[in-house]
Design an enzyme around this catalytic site. Structure first.
Site, mmCIF file in Angstrom:
data_model
loop_
_atom_site.group_PDB
_atom_site.id
_atom_site.type_symbol
_atom_site.label_atom_id
_atom_site.label_comp_id
_atom_site.label_asym_id
_atom_site.label_seq_id
_atom_site.Cartn_x
_atom_site.Cartn_y
_atom_site.Cartn_z
ATOM 1 N N ASP A 16 0.815 -1.215 0.000
ATOM 2 C CA ASP A 16 0.000 0.000 0.000
ATOM 3 C C ASP A 16 0.849 1.266 0.000
ATOM 4 O OD1 ASP A 16 0.812 -0.667 2.557
ATOM 5 O OD2 ASP A 16 -1.198 -0.922 3.361
ATOM 6 N N GLU A 200 12.678 3.023 14.699
ATOM 7 C CA GLU A 200 12.674 3.991 13.593
ATOM 8 C C GLU A 200 12.354 5.376 14.154
ATOM 9 O OE1 GLU A 200 10.501 4.629 9.234
ATOM 10 O OE2 GLU A 200 9.592 3.290 10.715
#
Length: 333
Positions: A16, A200
């Protein structure tokens, strides 16, 4: 820099996050949806990064136009099929495509299970047609909260035989991994592998949490493992793979420059890390760019780049027999 005698593999690639700008334009027109531009080149800046953005959340906003045009299950099926076509075009020999059914469904209220079925159908058909083997990883989008993730997990479990692993992605700072322990217990009970976005946007503790509380076998991004020497040792000693995404980490400002990316240190430390794209259509790159441009800019030697390529196969959620098939296919070329 790429060893042509060995499989080229992408393990961290969001289906996606790889919706072609042309497809966004066409689906927007087909379903009469308002887009920020009605011509491809005018649309591109809205759906593709041209420079770095302040943070991960700003990066994720670029993805929203891709899912905004998923008005039907046929549209979901189309983008799934095109993702595999893109693998073939990029010269990728095997990939693990990950997707969030909730994220894909929420704009137009599509049925979650229907989205899962459409993605499985589209990927399976394209894999047969173009000859690229693919496994699917289901994502729970933590940004939407625990209950939405429970619904997402239920939908993914409806296709459990065609899905290899579960991932947790989205707002890492706002929704830490410990909120999702029970979700991952169910995933492991279903026999799935586990990979988790961690380290992250948040620090090393997020990676420890992914390993200890969620059962992560691989870590997506994992940049901030460099902050914790004990964690670096643990990753190496327990063969927990790190799915590195160099260009993505630069564009999200996770690292200030490629030269300061820790991947070279991970490899020096004996951590099994590989190179991946993340969201190639949004980033405007493909896997070869990571090998030929990003990795040298990140200070990797030619030998380290080869090692990262080899690591991709060892990290893959494949059986030993499936890995051997990929090796044999390259040696026969």
């Amino acid at each position: 820099m790429i060893d042509s005698r060995f499989p080229l593999i992408d393990l961290h690639r969001h289906l996606d996050g790889n919706i072609r700008p042309q497809t966004i334009l066409e689906l927007g027109q087909q379903y009469r949806l308002a887009l920020p531009a009605n011509e491809l080149e005018a649309l591109r800046p809205h759906v593709q990064i041209s420079d770095s953005v302040p943070d991960l959340v700003s990066f994720l906003q670029k993805l929203d136009w891709g899912v905004a045009v998923l008005a039907t299950l046929d549209a979901c099926r189309r983008v799934a099929y095109e993702n595999v076509e893109d693998l073939k075009r990029a010269g990728i020999d095997y990939a693990e495509l990950r997707f969030s059914p909730y994220y894909m469904a929420q704009r137009h209220g599509l049925p979650l299970q229907g989205v899962v079925e459409a993605i499985i159908d589209g990927v399976s058909a394209a894999s047969r047609d173009v000859g690229v083997p693919v496994k699917l990883i289901g994502i729970m989008s933590r940004t939407f909260g625990q209950e939405a993730c429970r619904q997402e997990l239920e939908a993914l479990l409806s296709g459990r035989e065609r899905i290899a692993a579960l991932d947790l992605a989205g707002d890492e700072l706002g929704f830490p991994g410990d909120l999702f322990r029970s979700h991952f217990t169910r995933a492991r009970d279903a026999g799935w592998h586990i990979t988790v976005h961690a380290g992250e946007a948040a620090g090393a503790e997020s990676i420890w949490q992914a390993i200890r509380e969620l059962g992560a076998e691989r870590i997506g991004h994992g940049v901030n493992a460099i902050q914790d020497a004990r964690l670096m040792d643990y990753l190496a000693e327990h063969a927990i793979g790190v799915e590195a995404c160099l260009t993505s980490n630069l564009q999200t400002s996770t690292v200030p420059s490629l030269a300061q990316h820790p991947l070279k240190h991970f490899l020096q430390h004996g951590i099994i890390a590989n190179l991946n794209t993340d969201d190639p259509a949004v980033e405007g790159i493909e896997l070869r760019h990571e090998y030929q441009t990003a990795a040298p800019a990140a200070g990797l030697s030619a030998e380290q780049i080869r090692q990262a390529q080899y690591n991709g196969l060892s990290m893959a959620f494949l059986s030993p027999a499936e890995k051997q098939v990929l090796r044999d296919a390259k040696q026969m070329c």
